[in-house]
Design an enzyme around this catalytic site. Structure first.
Site, mmCIF file in Angstrom:
data_model
loop_
_atom_site.group_PDB
_atom_site.id
_atom_site.type_symbol
_atom_site.label_atom_id
_atom_site.label_comp_id
_atom_site.label_asym_id
_atom_site.label_seq_id
_atom_site.Cartn_x
_atom_site.Cartn_y
_atom_site.Cartn_z
ATOM 1 N N GLU A 1 49.049 75.649 24.927
ATOM 2 C CA GLU A 1 50.301 76.373 25.713
ATOM 3 C C GLU A 1 50.423 77.915 25.266
ATOM 4 O O GLU A 1 50.720 78.712 26.030
ATOM 5 C CB GLU A 1 51.574 75.574 25.247
ATOM 6 C CG GLU A 1 51.651 74.181 25.874
ATOM 7 C CD GLU A 1 51.039 73.298 24.782
ATOM 8 O OE1 GLU A 1 51.193 71.967 25.002
ATOM 9 O OE2 GLU A 1 50.249 73.662 23.689
ATOM 10 N N ARG B 1 27.854 60.681 22.052
ATOM 11 C CA ARG B 1 27.881 61.090 20.424
ATOM 12 C C ARG B 1 28.671 62.333 20.203
ATOM 13 O O ARG B 1 29.375 62.242 18.955
ATOM 14 C CB ARG B 1 26.339 60.938 19.855
ATOM 15 C CG ARG B 1 25.426 59.900 19.628
ATOM 16 C CD ARG B 1 24.192 60.202 19.384
ATOM 17 N NE ARG B 1 23.404 59.151 19.330
ATOM 18 C CZ ARG B 1 22.093 58.910 18.832
ATOM 19 N NH1 ARG B 1 21.522 59.991 18.535
ATOM 20 N NH2 ARG B 1 21.340 57.810 19.050
ATOM 21 N N GLY C 1 22.582 43.302 17.834
ATOM 22 C CA GLY C 1 23.325 42.161 18.412
ATOM 23 C C GLY C 1 24.270 41.336 17.226
ATOM 24 O O GLY C 1 25.289 41.022 17.849
ATOM 25 N N LEU D 1 25.525 42.437 14.477
ATOM 26 C CA LEU D 1 26.811 43.362 14.347
ATOM 27 C C LEU D 1 27.609 43.573 15.371
ATOM 28 O O LEU D 1 29.243 43.687 15.095
ATOM 29 C CB LEU D 1 26.602 44.890 13.664
ATOM 30 C CG LEU D 1 27.607 45.514 12.975
ATOM 31 C CD1 LEU D 1 28.584 44.886 12.028
ATOM 32 C CD2 LEU D 1 26.811 46.489 12.414
#
Length: 592
Positions: free
Chosen positions: A79, A220, A327, A329
């Site tokens: 602003e 990322r 897969g 985790l």
């Protein structure tokens, strides 16, 4: 009869014109608010832990005269920048902001900038998600006589909801974090058409196209951290860098219960970005010491599970986490309820293999009716690949107004919103966030030549002092870069990275003088800003604790094991200021 018909026709015509004008104005409002959301997204990844703010200022003649976005944590509010760009043309204009401004520094900078510039109307995309900031700016605007329209409250329609959703989407990490008390988590994976993330041998380079991998680098760069498991480190030896040429590099996080990790790995190279290894308490103490000798931070938790890990990083102030794990985790994270969104890159390839791994392991489901349905699914072709994205959890509904502290106290006077004996502060969005050395308050302090210069924040001055007095062109270059850093976070990154890469550039007496350096900078800050001085004095009788869970020197630590030197210095300053105030009062009485 003819006259009556003419009058009716004329009235109808006038009404039609008025309606068209209103619709046109309505559409213009939505266009500008979408513009504010769009430009706010330019700084995604840099503003954390703050939301992305954008502001567009438009005159009554529908001319855009100023627009800006928050560049990074600790920089001027959007602003303020928009007002500076518009100048005198602000008078009588409308300000469009994607989110209600948040007063994080005790000085109402954003609100004051718009009010003092002569803005007469504010259109706000959404209320602030944090309870202690929610509604404050809206009330402040209205108390100053501004007309305030909030999407979904004062303005409602299908088109309004679309514009409001645009405001939500650019701040999803902030919204989810405020609602769920864990960082916004995205699970990303690339798989073949037959659902494999690698061949049976484990080879996985490359499943997706270069265009898709470039999109991953963008993801990322918008994240605070990237998480992988031990299997990924052992099998792929990833670097997990953003590689986009921009400034923001997310922290790398490795989850490993047993610490069965290789001694040589790309993630132990901290030349560009830090790595945190999270493990179960007591795991491989010797390897923990080895990682520490490399500069890798090791965090021990009593039980290693995704929910506890996310709550820990929530306490560290993280907004957004990208999961690039295997897969097993991934299944654990989904089962724990910490994954909010999924990005699946599907390549037009078939690899086959009974033992080839899939992106998500066992979830315990035995019937298709138990399958998890994605919400708001999107399909996008990227080169030869198809990107499928969607939410596992719905976007939190922020429409209901959360009661303010005053309203809560009116209902139950016994409810105290904040502990009076201990005051915690950490991130600049906290109630006492202005106490942070990262708050964007400029100070006048001497440089290496003894000349008084303006430093953008206490952190700028502190980081530059690491290299003052060192006779080396690289040290001077580092000081100059820190001086001109656009945000305190950027100054901190520069100072820490140089200290880690080139320890010979750090002044030899730094460890013995750094407390005094911080103290002098804090004293200057709280001496020249009356509202900050008043805020500090108002805490008399309370213990001040810098609540960083990982900084055990300046902060209090996760379990109170930290030295809390920042809190100590502030309490020392408070005592000095109170002493000066008492002395002044005594002198006044004597004079009378």
């Amino acid at each position: 009869m003819a006259l009556s018909f003419a009058v009716v026709a004329s009235s109808s015509s006038i009404m039609c014109k008025a309606t068209n004008a209103n619709n046109h104005s309505h559409l213009q409002d939505l266009s500008y608010i979408k513009r504010a959301a769009l430009i706010s997204d330019k700084s995604a990844g840099f503003t954390s832990p703050h939301p992305n703010f954008g502001c567009v200022i438009v005159t009554p003649s529908a001319e855009v005269v100023g627009e800006a976005y928050l560049y990074a944590q600790g920089t001027k509010p959007a602003e303020v920048l928009a007002v500076e760009a518009a100048g005198e043309l602000c008078r009588g204009a409308t300000a469009y902001v994607n989110m209600e401004p948040g007063d994080c520094h005790g000085d109402h900078t954003a609100v004051s900038a718009l009010v003092q510039a002569g803005i007469t109307r504010a259109v706000i995309g959404m209320r602030h998600p944090l309870q202690h900031l929610r509604g404050n700016a809206i009330r402040a605007f209205r108390s100053q006589g501004l007309q305030v329209d909030v999407l979904g409250e004062d303005m409602q329609s299908k088109l309004v909801e679309e514009a409001r959703k645009a405001c939500l989407l650019v701040n999803l990490p902030f919204v989810y974090r405020a609602a769920s008390r864990v960082p916004f988590s995205v699970l990303k994976y690339a798989m073949t058409l037959d659902g494999k993330i690698a061949a049976s041998s484990g080879h996985a380079a490359w499943i997706s196209s270069k265009l898709s991998r470039n999109r991953v680098f963008e993801l990322r760069g918008r994240s605070d951290a990237i998480i992988v498991g031990g299997n990924t480190v052992r099998r792929d030896n990833p670097r997990l860098t953003a590689r986009h040429g921009g400034g923001h590099m997310p922290i790398r996080i490795v989850l490993s219960q047993s610490l069965d990790l290789p001694e040589e790995a790309n993630l132990w190279d901290l030349s560009d970005v830090s790595t945190v290894v999270v493990t179960q308490r007591g795991a491989r103490r010797s390897f923990q010491r080895y990682l520490a000798s490399k500069g890798v931070e090791v965090v021990e938790l009593d039980i290693l599970n995704p929910r506890d890990v996310m709550e820990y990083f929530h306490d560290r102030g993280y907004l957004s986490i990208l999961w690039e794990c295997g897969g097993t985790l991934a299944a654990s994270a989904i089962s724990s309820g910490v994954i909010h969104k999924v990005f699946a890159f599907v390549a037009p390839k078939i690899i086959g293999g009974k033992n080839a791994p899939s992106p998500v392991g066992e979830l315990g489901m035995v019937e298709m009716s138990q399958a998890l349905d994605l919400i708001d699914v999107c399909f996008e072709q990227i080169g030869p690949d198809m990107l499928i994205s969607g939410f596992l959890q719905p976007i939190p509904d922020l429409t209901p107004t959360i009661p303010s502290e005053d309203e809560t106290f009116a209902i139950d006077p016994t409810v105290a919103p904040f502990e009076t004996s201990i005051i915690f502060f950490y991130k600049t969005w906290d109630l006492y966030g202005a106490f942070s050395n990262f708050s964007p308050h400029t100070i006048q302090m001497p440089d290496e030549d003894g000349n008084y210069v303006t430093w953008f924040s206490v952190e700028h001055y502190y980081q530059a002092n690491k290299f003052i007095g060192v006779i080396n062109p690289l040290a001077q270059d580092c000081i100059d870069k820190i001086k001109s850093a656009k945000s305190p976070e950027e100054a901190a990154r520069m100072g820490r990275l140089t200290q880690r890469r080139h320890p010979h550039l750090v002044r030899s007496d730094w460890e013995s003088v750094k407390i005094d350096v911080m103290y002098r900078a804090l004293k200057c800050k709280f001496s020249i800003y009356p509202h900050l001085n008043s805020m500090l004095l108002s805490t008399a009788g309370s213990v001040l604790v810098e609540a960083s869970p990982h900084d055990l020197f300046w902060g209090g630590g996760r379990d109170g094991e930290g030295l809390n030197y920042l809190g100590r210095l502030l309490m020392k300053l408070r005592s000095e200021f109170l002493g000066e105030s008492s002395a002044a009062s005594e002198n006044t009485c004597i004079a009378l």
